[in-house]
Motif scaffolding. Structure first.
Motif: not given
Length: 858
Positions: A662-663, A708, A759, A761, A763, A769, A781
């Motif tokens: 999920q990144t 996010t 970046i 992320q 979730a 995250v 990370c």
């Protein structure tokens, strides 16, 4: 592009690095630090001409298909016909030379596989029956890896056309009798007859006082098609009687139909044509001589008008939406139903041959795309589905040769799945890509067709997953109700990759868990040599990001179907409406010259990677007449103030990595010939919560249950801002069909060079995250360590490793460390991934992929 796959255990890595031995097998990587420079071929000003300017193919063309079509620009045909000559000998000896019959168009298909090696060809015009001098000689090379797709000669097709009516769907005749016996038991029987009954119940004299205006023909053609399908299958005469009633009403209005009205729009003309074609075909044996005569004369008027216009043009025009969507098929069908009528045999036979040869030379999708994806945009693919189904079905049946073996069709099933997964919004691009929340019925019907005819596993799974949508399709319902072919498709193929690279189309699709949409992170990236022409927009090096089938970040507008509106020209189509960048506030032109390239893409179980180059995309204004006319009609000047013009951009490379699950990473390399203002763009269906001090922001989709966090890093100072307004509103007052969108801009201080690491992320609301910490140019990370050189004065470098797996990604001039040992890359600044694939760890090293061009540099 050079790609190397090396599957080895640690022992083999140590051997090849020179630690345990001084030599490797012949195919091993070198043991020295003397690396070659990665490919850096100078990019052209365009990869394709909108209107062909030089003969094709030539020496600097990579051949898309064996045999290649031979095409001559229309203005180089100086007589009534063209003749072609080709040989593998430069002096064209009679015994080893293919010489075509003279034809009144600008193309030639050899209809036979061409041997590997160099070929020479030339052409000449025929003036009043007299051959002129041969042209200059052109040459090109056929390679062993060129995909092979050969079609039979036109004579094979022509001799097998039935001389009975109805014949439009003769490719279903072998199954028709049995289908009629079981029609009432078919699950779509009620839908078929229900639509036909609705059409049969309309009083057309009242409902359509002018049946030839465009809006009326749009309705009537659909009604006639429903009646045609229902009668063809059920033989219920009420449907036939209604079609004859419609014919008699429209015949009464024919004397008042002027040529100006008939040819006001090309869709309007072909709408009228298909109404009369279907009635003529299905009711032929019951029509009077006068009725047949009137239909024939009208169809020939339309057919002659467009044949004269299209012949010579369409083989040289890169893409004409309306022609390929509907018009070519309908004009072909006109000739198909009339070719054996004595008064029209010669003309219609020539038209049939032209369209048959044109399809062989330039279809599907302009003929220069083998990817299976529709390069003109996912939204407008559906407008082409009926033709994409009909033409190969007819040609395959009547020639005995499978037209679905073309590489585009072979790849289309997989492309359907990856560009628009079941129970998801689309992940792809182009006009209207943002509209539907699940795949549309035409796409699903096309998947069903591919599954039945080819057994394609992706198409089979797709159609099964979207079965409720499938039965709502009307265009291919007759085919589904007659064809007895079945397929299984309960599971997605086990060999499905996470990343799919459409090399010809210039897109990449990445899915973390395609089998389970509720757990899927979807990313699509576009940087295409086809630029932003037609229904593709000015979005080179842009991306869309979805989670659980819902939008996270995608284009920031809504397609309203009118190219000449200020909103469309200044926002929806413009680069400012997409997840890319602006240079001094300027975006990319609407042109084949405003192109990008996907240079690299690598798939692994833990990391997916792609690299796009849009360095040539910001090259000026839109200069093609079709666009200058639209700007003029909208009253918009292509000025820097409006976001158009030349820029001093020198480099815009965008590296995209997905670190499963999920990144997402974005590493932008930006350079200009002078200091410029860089604007980094992102669009969201939900507002941004911005922390300008930390250069981070969040979005939260409370309805869908995820959020996010985005963190951005650069050595150049920036200001992050957002707005829910567009440069020009889509409507004068808010309209609920266009929900508010939010638009973020990272405005960077002027500089000649910039490096930006972003970046992202994602979730669920129940997850946290990992925090991102930084030490110099290394970012931590969760389990991932990311090294990104942000000083634009230093060589670009991006290295990603994982603390729990031996996975390594390296974009660097130096050598990476893999499982504790130095791995000697072959090319400096190549992209190298050491990751697991199919249960084994191995190295993939890539340099820049050189796309195939249809344009001639020489």
């Amino acid at each position: 592009m050079k790609t190397y796959f090396r599957f080895r255990d640690l022992f083999y890595v140590l051997i090849c690095s020179g630690i345990l031995a001084t030599s490797c097998s012949d195919d091993s990587l070198p043991m020295t630090d003397n690396k070659e420079i990665a490919d850096s071929t100078e990019s052209p000003d365009a990869w394709h001409d909108k209107i062909r300017e030089k003969p094709y193919p030539k020496a600097d063309n990579e051949i898309f298909i064996n045999p290649a079509p031979f095409i001559v620009p229309q203005d180089m045909m100086t007589g009534e016909q063209l003749q072609f000559s080709l040989s593998q000998k430069e002096d064209f000896p009679d015994a080893e030379t293919i010489v075509s019959e003279p034809k009144p168009w600008c193309m030639f298909n050899p209809h036979q596989i061409m041997n590997n090696g160099t070929w020479y060809w030339r052409f000449r015009s025929i003036v009043s029956g007299t051959p002129q001098s041969w042209s200059a000689t052109y040459s090109f090379e056929i390679k062993d890896d060129t995909p092979k797709f050969v079609t039979p000669t036109f004579d094979t097709f022509f001799l097998n056309i039935p001389h009975t009516h109805p014949r439009l769907y003769c490719f279903l005749d072998n199954y028709l009798e049995q289908a009629r016996k079981n029609a009432s038991k078919h699950r779509e029987y009620k839908a078929l007859t229900g639509r036909a009954n609705t059409a049969a119940g309309i009083d057309y004299t009242t409902a359509y006082p002018n049946p030839f205006d465009f809006e009326s023909t749009e309705d009537i053609k659909l009604h006639v098609d429903m009646l045609y399908q229902a009668y063809h299958l059920t033989q219920n005469t009420k449907y036939l009687d209604k079609m004859k009633e419609i014919l008699r009403y429209m015949r009464q209005k024919l004397p008042s139909l002027t040529d100006k009205e008939l040819f006001a729009t090309n869709f309007g003309s072909t709408n009228i044509a298909i109404i009369f074609i279907e009635i003529y075909d299905i009711a032929f044996n019951e029509l009077s001589a006068e009725e047949k005569r009137d239909i024939e004369e009208l169809l020939m008027k339309i057919a002659r008008h467009y044949y004269k216009m299209y012949r010579g043009m369409q083989e040289n025009r890169f893409f004409d939406n309306h022609f390929w969507q509907h018009n070519m098929r309908i004009l072909f069908q006109s000739a198909l139903v009339l070719f054996d009528k004595d008064a029209y045999t010669e003309e219609c036979s020539e038209m049939l041959e032209y369209y048959y040869e044109l399809w062989t030379a330039r279809a599907p999708d302009a003929g220069y795309n083998r990817s299976g994806l529709w390069k003109n945009g996912v939204g407008y693919f559906t407008a082409n589905v009926k033709t994409l189904f009909y033409m190969p079905s007819l040609f395959s049946t009547l020639t005995g040769s499978n037209f679905l073996t073309h590489p585009w069709y072979r790849n289309a099933g997989q492309a359907l799945v990856y560009a628009w997964p079941p129970q998801s919004k689309s992940t792809s691009f182009g006009d209207g890509n943002e509209k539907a929340s699940t795949p549309d019925r035409q796409r699903v019907a096309f998947a069903d067709f591919l599954a039945r005819e080819t057994g394609d596993a992706y198409a089979s799974w797709y159609a099964k997953q979207c079965d409720e949508t499938l039965v709502t399709d009307v265009d291919m319902r007759l085919y589904r109700m007659i064809s007895p072919k079945i397929y299984s498709g309960e599971e997605l193929p086990s060999y499905s990759p996470k990343l799919l690279w459409y090399k010809d189309a210039g897109e990449v699709a990445i899915h973390s868990d395609l089998q389970h949409i509720d757990n899927n992170l979807s990313l699509a990236f576009r940087s295409s040599t086809f630029g932003s022409n037609s229904h593709a927009v000015a979005d080179q090096n842009s991306f869309t990001l979805l989670y659980r089938g819902h939008d996270v970040f995608r284009n920031g507008g809504y397609y309203i179907g009118a190219n000449n509106t200020p909103y469309n020209l200044l926002w929806y189509r413009h680069t400012r409406g997409h997840n890319s960048i602006l240079v001094n506030g300027i975006g990319q032109p609407y042109s084949l010259t405003g192109y990008g390239q996907v240079l690299r893409a690598i798939d692994g179980n833990h990391i997916a990677y792609c690299l796009g180059d849009a360095s040539k995309a910001y090259n000026g204004i839109s200069e093609e007449k079709s666009w200058t006319d639209l700007f003029a009609s909208a009253g918009i000047a292509q000025t820097p103030e409006n976001g158009f013009g030349k820029t001093p951009l020198k480099k815009y490379k965008r590296h995209i990595l997905v670190l499963y699950p999920q990144t997402m990473l974005i590493y932008d390399e930006l350079e200009a010939n002078e200091p410029v203002q860089w604007e980094w763009l992102l669009h969201s269906p939900t507002p941004f919560s911005i922390d300008n001090t930390r250069k981070s922001w969040k979005t939260a989709n409370t309805e869908k249950g995820f959020y996010t966090k985005v963190s951005q890093f650069s050595d150049i100072s920036s200001d992050i801002s957002q707005t829910d307004q567009t440069i020009i509103p889509i409507t004068e007052t808010p309209d609920p069909q266009y929900p508010t969108l939010w638009h973020l801009t990272g405005t960077f201080a002027q500089s000649e060079r910039n490096r930006i690491l972003t970046i992202i992320q994602i979730a669920s609301n129940t997850e946290q995250v990992p925090a991102i910490t930084r030490q110099g140019d290394t970012f931590y990370c969760g389990d991932w360590d990311i090294t990104a050189i942000l000083n634009p004065q230093e060589p670009a470098e991006l290295i990603v490793t994982n603390r729990n797996t031996p996975t390594v990604f390296s974009y660097s001039p130096g050598n990476p460390t893999i499982e504790g040992s130095t791995y000697l890359r072959r090319y400096a600044s190549s992209s190298l991934l050491y990751d697991e694939t199919n249960g084994k760890y191995g190295v993939t090293e890539q340099t820049d992929y050189i796309p195939a061009s249809t344009r001639m540099a020489q």
